[in-house]
Design a protein around this motif. Structure first.
Motif, PDB file in Angstrom:
ATOM      1  N   UNK A  12      -3.683   1.396   9.871  1.00 29.44           N
ATOM      2  CA  UNK A  12      -2.796   2.214   9.047  1.00 29.44           C
ATOM      3  C   UNK A  12      -3.517   2.659   7.780  1.00 29.44           C
ATOM      4  N   UNK A  13      -3.489   3.958   7.535  1.00 30.70           N
ATOM      5  CA  UNK A  13      -4.123   4.479   6.327  1.00 30.70           C
ATOM      6  C   UNK A  13      -3.373   4.134   5.063  1.00 30.70           C
ATOM      7  N   UNK A  14      -2.079   3.788   5.181  1.00 32.03           N
ATOM      8  CA  UNK A  14      -1.300   3.480   3.991  1.00 32.03           C
ATOM      9  C   UNK A  14      -1.809   2.227   3.307  1.00 32.03           C
ATOM     10  N   UNK A  15      -2.086   1.191   4.077  1.00 29.27           N
ATOM     11  CA  UNK A  15      -2.633  -0.045   3.497  1.00 29.27           C
ATOM     12  C   UNK A  15      -3.953   0.236   2.787  1.00 29.27           C
ATOM     13  N   UNK A  16      -4.818   0.994   3.461  1.00 31.63           N
ATOM     14  CA  UNK A  16      -6.156   1.269   2.925  1.00 31.63           C
ATOM     15  C   UNK A  16      -6.052   2.094   1.637  1.00 31.63           C
ATOM     16  N   UNK A  17      -5.221   3.137   1.660  1.00 31.40           N
ATOM     17  CA  UNK A  17      -5.094   4.003   0.486  1.00 31.40           C
ATOM     18  C   UNK A  17      -4.557   3.230  -0.710  1.00 31.40           C
ATOM     19  N   UNK A  18      -3.551   2.396  -0.484  1.00 34.53           N
ATOM     20  CA  UNK A  18      -2.979   1.630  -1.590  1.00 34.53           C
ATOM     21  C   UNK A  18      -4.026   0.707  -2.205  1.00 34.53           C
ATOM     22  N   UNK A  19      -4.868   0.100  -1.364  1.00 32.09           N
ATOM     23  CA  UNK A  19      -5.903  -0.797  -1.878  1.00 32.09           C
ATOM     24  C   UNK A  19      -6.985  -0.031  -2.631  1.00 32.09           C
ATOM     25  N   UNK A  20      -7.377   1.125  -2.108  1.00 30.13           N
ATOM     26  CA  UNK A  20      -8.466   1.881  -2.721  1.00 30.13           C
ATOM     27  C   UNK A  20      -8.056   2.579  -4.017  1.00 30.13           C
ATOM     28  N   UNK A  21      -6.813   3.031  -4.088  1.00 36.59           N
ATOM     29  CA  UNK A  21      -6.399   3.882  -5.200  1.00 36.59           C
ATOM     30  C   UNK A  21      -5.657   3.139  -6.301  1.00 36.59           C
ATOM     31  N   UNK A  22      -5.347   1.893  -6.069  1.00 37.50           N
ATOM     32  CA  UNK A  22      -4.612   1.123  -7.076  1.00 37.50           C
ATOM     33  C   UNK A  22      -5.393   1.077  -8.391  1.00 37.50           C
ATOM     34  N   UNK A  23      -4.702   1.371  -9.480  1.00 33.88           N
ATOM     35  CA  UNK A  23      -5.329   1.297 -10.791  1.00 33.88           C
ATOM     36  C   UNK A  23      -5.944   2.590 -11.282  1.00 33.88           C
ATOM     37  N   UNK A  24      -6.012   3.613 -10.423  1.00 33.73           N
ATOM     38  CA  UNK A  24      -6.575   4.884 -10.859  1.00 33.73           C
ATOM     39  C   UNK A  24      -5.560   5.640 -11.720  1.00 33.73           C
ATOM     40  N   UNK A  25      -6.072   6.371 -12.701  1.00 33.21           N
ATOM     41  CA  UNK A  25      -5.200   7.148 -13.581  1.00 33.21           C
ATOM     42  C   UNK A  25      -4.395   8.176 -12.781  1.00 33.21           C
ATOM     43  N   UNK A  26      -3.163   8.390 -13.194  1.00 34.29           N
ATOM     44  CA  UNK A  26      -2.269   9.410 -12.646  1.00 34.29           C
ATOM     45  C   UNK A  26      -1.842   9.105 -11.215  1.00 34.29           C
ATOM     46  N   UNK A  27      -2.051   7.867 -10.778  1.00 38.03           N
ATOM     47  CA  UNK A  27      -1.580   7.439  -9.456  1.00 38.03           C
ATOM     48  C   UNK A  27      -0.703   6.210  -9.646  1.00 38.03           C
ATOM     49  N   UNK A  28       0.503   6.262  -9.106  1.00 36.14           N
ATOM     50  CA  UNK A  28       1.406   5.122  -9.170  1.00 36.14           C
ATOM     51  C   UNK A  28       1.610   4.525  -7.793  1.00 36.14           C
ATOM     52  N   UNK A  29       1.566   3.207  -7.719  1.00 36.02           N
ATOM     53  CA  UNK A  29       1.842   2.501  -6.470  1.00 36.02           C
ATOM     54  C   UNK A  29       3.008   1.556  -6.742  1.00 36.02           C
ATOM     55  N   UNK A  30       4.180   1.905  -6.214  1.00 33.36           N
ATOM     56  CA  UNK A  30       5.403   1.158  -6.462  1.00 33.36           C
ATOM     57  C   UNK A  30       5.783   0.409  -5.196  1.00 33.36           C
ATOM     58  N   UNK A  31       5.854  -0.902  -5.305  1.00 33.58           N
ATOM     59  CA  UNK A  31       6.202  -1.734  -4.161  1.00 33.58           C
ATOM     60  C   UNK A  31       7.643  -2.208  -4.304  1.00 33.58           C
TER      61      UNK A  31
END
Length: 316
Positions: A269-288
């Motif tokens: 699943x690309x969702x797991x990978x994207x959340x791990x790779x992009x977490x903490x980047x500016x202008x990106x929010x990851x809400x669980x």
């Protein structure tokens, strides 16, 4: 012992707040160990300081919804109780949108408020959580809101079509008819917010567009509010392709439930990978979101929690 009173003057129909046989008040009393009773145009609360403070917060939240015309249920009370325990906020969340039937749409849990706030403040937001947490609905609400405020020129809705292998050509009808079964949750949300004639007008003008994920390749999506739903069924390459479609003046919302992946065996699943790779980047929010954010029937929370527990032992 602390006592406080809450004015009910604006509430014309007390049953909306109290519930049948005052069951909503009873739910607050039993949950917080406070005494709650009506005295004319006031609701009186009595108990220890902390319990009364929480009870007042819960009552004011559901009271505002009742004044707006909602019929409060014990489930609404339970959500308000859970939310007050988690974030301690004392004010009812702001209205995001008013539906075509006049209903005010607000986030109902702390997680939903974080999700809506992230969408408002960031260009790209991931909403990841189990069924019933309102991910898809809130994403559509924020899209319609942005369109009505003219923050964007169009709304684009997309989902992977895993069951059809994303090869829709063999299905009868035009693109919308082929893809409609996959988009039904998004259209259901639109139907609650907009009249059918408005949705059809938006579709005809291209203001509202639906597209399978596979059809996104090669496009640049500018001045758009783009939603990718069920993103747990996108592969790593597909999700990377989707995210890199982002153009100027656009927002992207990606929603999914990593516990319901329908990809063929061997595909990640690309969702797991994207959340791990992009977490903490500016202008990106990851809400669980989690089971405390479920806003469907109370039983759904129990079902989600049961499936999240340790798996059953192997065997027949």
């Amino acid at each position: 012992m602390t006592q406080r009173s809450i004015d009910l003057g604006e509430l014309s129909d007390r049953v909306r707040l109290f519930g049948e046989y005052d069951r909503n008040l009873s739910a607050i009393e039993s949950s917080l160990d406070v005494a709650v009773h009506a005295d004319g145009d006031r609701l009186l609360l009595a108990g220890d300081d902390a319990a009364v403070a929480r009870a007042e917060q819960v009552v004011r939240r559901v009271l505002e919804a009742a004044v707006d015309g909602a019929h409060i249920t014990p489930h609404d009370v339970a959500l308000a109780l859970s939310d007050s325990n988690r974030d301690g906020e004392s004010s009812h969340p702001a209205t995001l949108l008013r539906s075509h039937r006049g209903r005010e749409v607000r986030p109902r849990t702390a997680g939903q408020r974080r999700f809506a706030r992230s969408i408002e403040e960031r260009t790209l937001t991931f909403g990841i959580g189990p069924a019933g947490t309102g991910k898809t609905y809130l994403a559509v609400v924020m899209a319609v809101r942005a369109l009505k405020r003219r923050d964007v020129a169009r709304v684009i809705l997309s989902r992977p079509a895993v069951e059809a292998g994303e090869r829709l050509g063999f299905l009868p009808g035009d693109l919308r008819e082929k893809f409609d079964p996959y988009m039904r949750p998004l259209f259901d949300a639109l139907g609650e917010l907009l009249e059918d004639t408005v949705v059809n007008k938006y579709m005809e003008r291209g203001t509202l567009e639906v597209a399978p994920l596979a059809f996104m390749r090669g496009r640049t999506l500018s001045e758009s509010f783009v939603i990718l739903d069920e993103a747990q069924n996108a592969t790593d390459d597909q999700l990377k392709m989707f995210l890199t479609r982002l153009g100027s003046g656009s927002k992207m919302i990606v929603t999914g439930d990593v516990t319901q992946i329908d990809l063929p065996a061997g595909q990640r699943s690309g969702l797991r990978v994207a959340a791990a790779r992009l977490r903490g980047l500016d202008d990106i929010g990851i809400v669980e979101l989690d089971e405390s954010d479920v806003v469907r029937h109370p039983l759904v929370t129990k079902i989600v929690r049961a499936y999240a527990a340790d798996p059953l032992p192997a065997g027949p």
